[in-house]
Design a protein around this motif. Structure first.
Motif, short mmCIF file in Angstrom:
data_model
loop_
_atom_site.label_atom_id
_atom_site.label_comp_id
_atom_site.label_asym_id
_atom_site.label_seq_id
_atom_site.Cartn_x
_atom_site.Cartn_y
_atom_site.Cartn_z
N ARG A 299 -18.84 -18.89 39.45
CA ARG A 299 -18.14 -18.85 38.11
C ARG A 299 -19.05 -18.54 36.81
O ARG A 299 -18.69 -17.82 35.92
CB ARG A 299 -17.35 -20.27 37.80
CG ARG A 299 -16.13 -20.14 38.56
CD ARG A 299 -15.15 -21.52 37.90
NE ARG A 299 -13.92 -21.84 38.81
CZ ARG A 299 -12.91 -21.15 38.65
NH1 ARG A 299 -12.93 -20.08 37.75
NH2 ARG A 299 -12.02 -21.23 39.34
N ALA A 300 -20.09 -19.12 36.75
CA ALA A 300 -21.17 -18.80 35.90
C ALA A 300 -21.49 -17.45 35.64
O ALA A 300 -21.55 -16.78 34.72
CB ALA A 300 -22.58 -19.78 36.08
N PHE A 301 -21.88 -16.73 36.96
CA PHE A 301 -22.10 -15.60 37.11
C PHE A 301 -21.05 -14.48 36.44
O PHE A 301 -21.37 -13.36 36.02
CB PHE A 301 -22.85 -14.98 38.31
CG PHE A 301 -24.36 -15.19 38.19
CD1 PHE A 301 -25.29 -14.51 37.34
CD2 PHE A 301 -24.85 -16.61 38.92
CE1 PHE A 301 -26.41 -15.17 37.68
CE2 PHE A 301 -25.99 -16.94 39.09
CZ PHE A 301 -26.98 -16.12 38.25
N CYS A 302 -19.81 -14.89 37.11
CA CYS A 302 -18.58 -14.00 36.46
C CYS A 302 -18.50 -14.07 35.30
O CYS A 302 -18.33 -12.82 34.43
CB CYS A 302 -17.38 -14.54 37.26
SG CYS A 302 -17.25 -14.37 39.03
N HIS A 303 -18.71 -15.11 34.48
CA HIS A 303 -18.51 -15.66 33.23
C HIS A 303 -19.54 -14.35 32.38
O HIS A 303 -19.18 -13.60 31.49
CB HIS A 303 -18.82 -16.88 32.71
CG HIS A 303 -18.21 -17.03 31.43
ND1 HIS A 303 -18.39 -18.14 30.83
CD2 HIS A 303 -17.77 -16.16 30.21
CE1 HIS A 303 -18.09 -18.16 29.44
NE2 HIS A 303 -17.69 -16.95 29.03
N ARG A 304 -20.84 -14.58 32.74
CA ARG A 304 -21.77 -13.90 31.88
C ARG A 304 -21.57 -12.47 32.51
O ARG A 304 -21.60 -11.59 31.44
CB ARG A 304 -23.31 -14.39 32.71
CG ARG A 304 -24.46 -13.86 31.73
CD ARG A 304 -25.49 -14.96 31.75
NE ARG A 304 -26.72 -14.16 31.16
CZ ARG A 304 -27.57 -15.21 30.47
NH1 ARG A 304 -27.47 -16.63 30.43
NH2 ARG A 304 -28.66 -14.71 29.87
N ALA A 305 -21.38 -12.13 33.40
CA ALA A 305 -20.94 -10.49 33.83
C ALA A 305 -19.99 -10.06 33.11
O ALA A 305 -19.95 -8.73 32.58
CB ALA A 305 -20.74 -10.35 35.24
N ALA A 306 -19.20 -10.83 32.74
CA ALA A 306 -17.78 -10.23 31.86
C ALA A 306 -18.40 -10.04 30.58
O ALA A 306 -17.83 -8.89 30.02
CB ALA A 306 -16.78 -11.38 31.89
N LEU A 307 -19.12 -10.91 29.95
CA LEU A 307 -19.77 -10.82 28.72
C LEU A 307 -20.34 -9.45 28.77
O LEU A 307 -20.41 -8.54 27.69
CB LEU A 307 -20.50 -11.91 28.15
CG LEU A 307 -19.85 -13.17 28.34
CD1 LEU A 307 -20.63 -14.33 27.99
CD2 LEU A 307 -18.80 -13.29 26.90
N ALA A 308 -21.35 -9.21 29.43
CA ALA A 308 -22.13 -8.12 29.65
C ALA A 308 -21.32 -6.80 29.75
O ALA A 308 -21.67 -5.82 28.98
CB ALA A 308 -23.05 -8.36 31.24
#
Lengths: 562, 562
Positions: B78-87
């Motif tokens: 979830r954390a990486f999905c979130h950061r990837a979404a922002l990216a």
């Protein structure tokens, strides 16, 4: 006025003979009818007892003796030079004869031994013959082309003529080997027979009605008659395995990137969809292992950009020898073999079918498993593979013939009819398709773990090298049994199995050929003509499995009594 | 009526965004002028403390925690999905977003852990991003082509659409990795920038004036901003190393035949003179080693016909770590580096030159030897290498554009002007010449044993990845610093070194460009625009030296303080 190609070929042919000392000439050459089989007692009759003893000793035992100083390098070299000289007169198997240089290098090895009390390397004083693609200092490379005489691969003024050495030649020298001759090839290299306009036709020493095979046919004939203890050939469609099989020898087609091809002459050099590979042929399996290990000890990956850093892997060999050791507590563990009785395209002739039965029965009697090999279509693989031979529409080959105006012999004349080169897009389509077919075959092989009782995948696949024990001249009509291995880049080792017996290997009169090619192959077999010929098979393993396959081939040779 | 390519591109672009949960959308996207650098504090501002902690942890430490159950796979995913979404919203770095599938597979991993008390594999719960050449079940692969939307590599009705998985995807799953997104590429893959008619242009997170590099530019941007801990790119002319370098990451271009490319989409597939390779990019060297070792543990040579049986070689790594261990009795033994300050074709810009000085000085201060690398002509190598990109005269690429009618963007439009395919004979000439050049380079490398005080050959060559720290849009004019490595099939690892400092890295006003290309590169550097950008170099080793080069790169990163 420039000499005709006929004159130049004759001069070269006579120069090869002239390099043979007069005392080694055979006065009355027997006809084939007089002497079909010139091996064994026949050729030994021309040699001293010591020469016979030396030349009938295998490479492993030769280096055992030279390493202890029991045999001098010079006497070993002289014995093989003598036998090779006889071989050439009987079989037309040599392109280059440099016995004087060999004796000189053997003397240097003896001097080293005398001074230091030890051998120069693992091949100390071992004569090694080379297919005429290897470049050796002070020696020409014609590859059977009249137009290459006096040139470096057809070019003059390169500065490399008679100077440049192939990488493996350098390695063999530094391992202590003695180089003394280069052996015949078919012009183009693209034939399972060996013939060219310089030396003529290379015959099979065991049965001179038949070809010695090709394209490493000179190697096959020379080692077959024990004029060499071990030699190197090359293989892009079967050219190591065919002459090994036809001469009752062991021979390994390693995968690409294992042994160094660097600095050798070649046909269609740069075609990199299916690469030619280099490998040894010899009367014993141990000789192959000795040579492969020795070459790998030279770290060829530091000198040939296409060789992978993959030293000899004892662990791979041990995996097999441990499995096969009856004193091992796990000796219940056995091997599982696949068997190809026919590829469904051309049916093997009776002696080949009998050889398969011999091997299958011998393995089963030892408790090994043998299952039918039912792989993806070999026809699909071969369709792609044979295209690679035609990529450049014969441009390279035609160029070599044009240098002198000599004609292509019938075995390879189809190259002269090719017209249109493949385009880049057509070539990549072949590359992609071949990769897909490799993947399918790989997954089939993986799937055999479920099939076998060992729980492992099939260890090796037993199959024919050709439909016949050896081909009759101008009758080599099918390369499918060898070329699928090149297309998949698998490791293959040829194992001698038996000899044709006209009383047993009779023609199956009821056989209905599947098509014209199958009929041609079927009809070319004649028990009378083939009687006495060697019959061999190949053991195919996965890519880069040289250690494993050598170990298995040694075992199979043992159980069939070779 | 069929949609226009513009409509189809827009639909796809919107579908990517739509896969991002609403709560992860950024309301007011800052302009480049407002926010040049969107890494670090800026992006962290959108994340919870735990999410920041997770996403700023490297792959080795992530799997340490998931293996002990300290972190759940789901929370990591979830954390990486979130950061990837922002990216993606800031940089346009994603082609495919499949967060739901990722969460689901993470939950399955957690369930396994809960039941068995141990991880599923060495990558248990590690999110891994993939360049959009990997095929993943239930997910499209467009490779940036509008015409590939809704197809399998441009074809329909193959039965493979959204079903077929690339071999490495299968292996990553079985190692416990969590797959969650596929990253942007330039259409054609043949660019050091990343742009296509679907997602637009992928910017560099550290300095959005600049490209994230290409062709694995989405990986570079995403990992650069820590939206992924590690991901896989591919490299045929620099496409792993360029985005690694431009984003301050480690990245390895392994030699061909080490990691499995099987079953991936590609450009000009089947061109086999210089093969594209696959390899990881990550913020730490240890992450690369983790992934390479993990993949090799899957025996990819049993599933990819082009991979060599070459397991991870601890002994190779130990050779270096032992040499570098100060507590080792042999610690007098040091390394010897070659250094390429310029290839003489295009002069590197000031930050690159300073980075080289930093590395050279750091190594010398540790007692290592650094010698000038004076190899055979890179120009000769590049002349041949660049031909391979033009073998098929753009046939493959033009076909992909023709599917939709979309235009080639300027960075790759030269492919549209190619007309004549290479013939088979022309291709083999390139192959032969490249092999000769490899042999020359190999012998030069061998000769450095005489040059160095270590008595060994040069261990690694330090050199630029590009003339600039990163290129400005539409200004990627020279591939020579990366492509020589592909042509020779060497192993290369990118190491981040420093950042552009406009006060130090000033333009050399007296510089006289050597030619027009050199001028273009020289003039594209502007300290104001480049300020703050990452500056990285590559360490080049011989063929198939992945273990050794990873060990050396880790050490070099340490001595330059990374």
């Amino acid at each position: 006025m420039a000499d005709s190609w006929q004159d130049r070929a004759k001069q070269k042919r006579e120069a090869i003979l002239a390099a043979i000392p007069l005392e080694w000439r055979i006065k009355d050459l027997p006809s084939v009818e007089e002497k079909r089989d010139v091996t064994g007692d026949y050729i030994s009759g021309f040699l001293s007892e010591k020469e016979v003893a030396i030349t009938e000793t295998d490479a492993e035992k030769i280096v055992e003796k030279t390493a202890k100083g029991e045999w001098k390098a010079e006497e070993v070299a002289r014995a093989f030079c003598h036998r090779a000289a006889l071989a050439h007169q009987l079989l037309n198997c040599l392109h280059e004869v440099f016995f004087d240089a060999a004796i000189e290098s053997a003397r240097a090895l003896d001097a080293y031994f005398a001074e230091h009390g030890r051998p120069t390397g693992p091949l100390h004083g071992l004569p090694v013959s080379l297919k005429d693609q290897f470049h050796v200092k002070d020696v020409e490379t014609t590859m059977g082309y009249v137009g290459w005489i006096g040139t470096f691969e057809g070019k003059t003024g390169t500065g490399k003529e008679k100077v440049h050495e192939s990488e493996m030649v350098r390695e063999l020298r530094s391992l202590g080997a003695v180089l003394y001759c280069k052996t015949s090839v078919p012009h183009t290299l693209m034939s399972g027979e060996t013939m060219n306009n310089i030396i003529g036709y290379t015959f099979n020493p065991k049965n001179r009605n038949l070809t010695a095979g090709g394209s490493s046919g000179g190697e096959g004939a020379l080692i077959g008659i024990r004029g060499s203890p071990v030699g190197f050939g090359t293989d892009i469609g079967g050219s190591i395995r065919i002459p090994a099989a036809f001469n009752g020898l062991y021979g390994i087609r390693p995968s690409t990137g294992r042994l160094p091809y660097e600095g050798m002459a070649n046909s269609m050099d740069g075609q990199n969809t299916i690469l030619s590979v280099v490998g040894p042929l010899a009367p014993t399996l141990g000789s192959l292992r000795l040579l492969v290990k020795a070459i790998l000890s030279q770290q060829p990956w530091l000198h040939d950009p296409l060789v992978h850093e993959m030293p000899w892997r004892d662990s791979h060999e041990r995996e097999i020898t441990t499995l096969l050791n009856p004193e091992d507590p796990n000796s219940g563990a056995k091997l599982c073999f696949g068997v190809i009785a026919t590829d469904g395209i051309v049916t093997p002739t009776p002696p080949i079918r009998r050889a398969i039965d011999i091997v299958v029965n011998a393995l089963r009697s030892q408790g090994h498993e043998v299952v039918e090999w039912q792989p993806p279509s070999h026809r699909d693989i071969l369709d792609q593979a044979f295209k690679t031979w035609e990529f450049d529409a014969g441009t390279d080959l035609k160029g070599a013939f044009a240098l002198s105006g000599e004609p292509m012999l019938p075995q390879v004349s189809s190259f002269s009819t090719l017209e249109k080169q493949y385009s880049a897009a057509e070539i990549v389509a072949v590359n992609v398709r071949l990769r897909e077919l490799k993947k399918h075959y790989m997954e089939y092989w993986n799937s055999t773990a479920k099939l076998s009782k060992t729980g492992r995948c099939v260890d090796a696949v037993i199959g024919p090298v050709a439909p016949w024990p050896a081909a009759r001249p101008e009758k080599y009509a099918y390369y499918g049994y060898t070329t699928w291995v090149n297309a998949l880049d698998y490791t293959s080792v040829v194992v001698p199995v038996t000899e044709v017996d006209k009383k047993i290997d009779v023609v199956d009169k009821d056989y209905q050929p599947m098509d014209e090619r199958d009929r041609t192959c079927f009809e070319s077999y004649d028990p009378e003509i083939y009687d006495g010929a060697h019959v061999s098979l190949q053991l195919v393993g996965r890519r880069l499995q040289e250690e494993k396959m050598l170990a298995i081939a040694e075992y199979v040779g043992k159980v069939v009594g070779r």
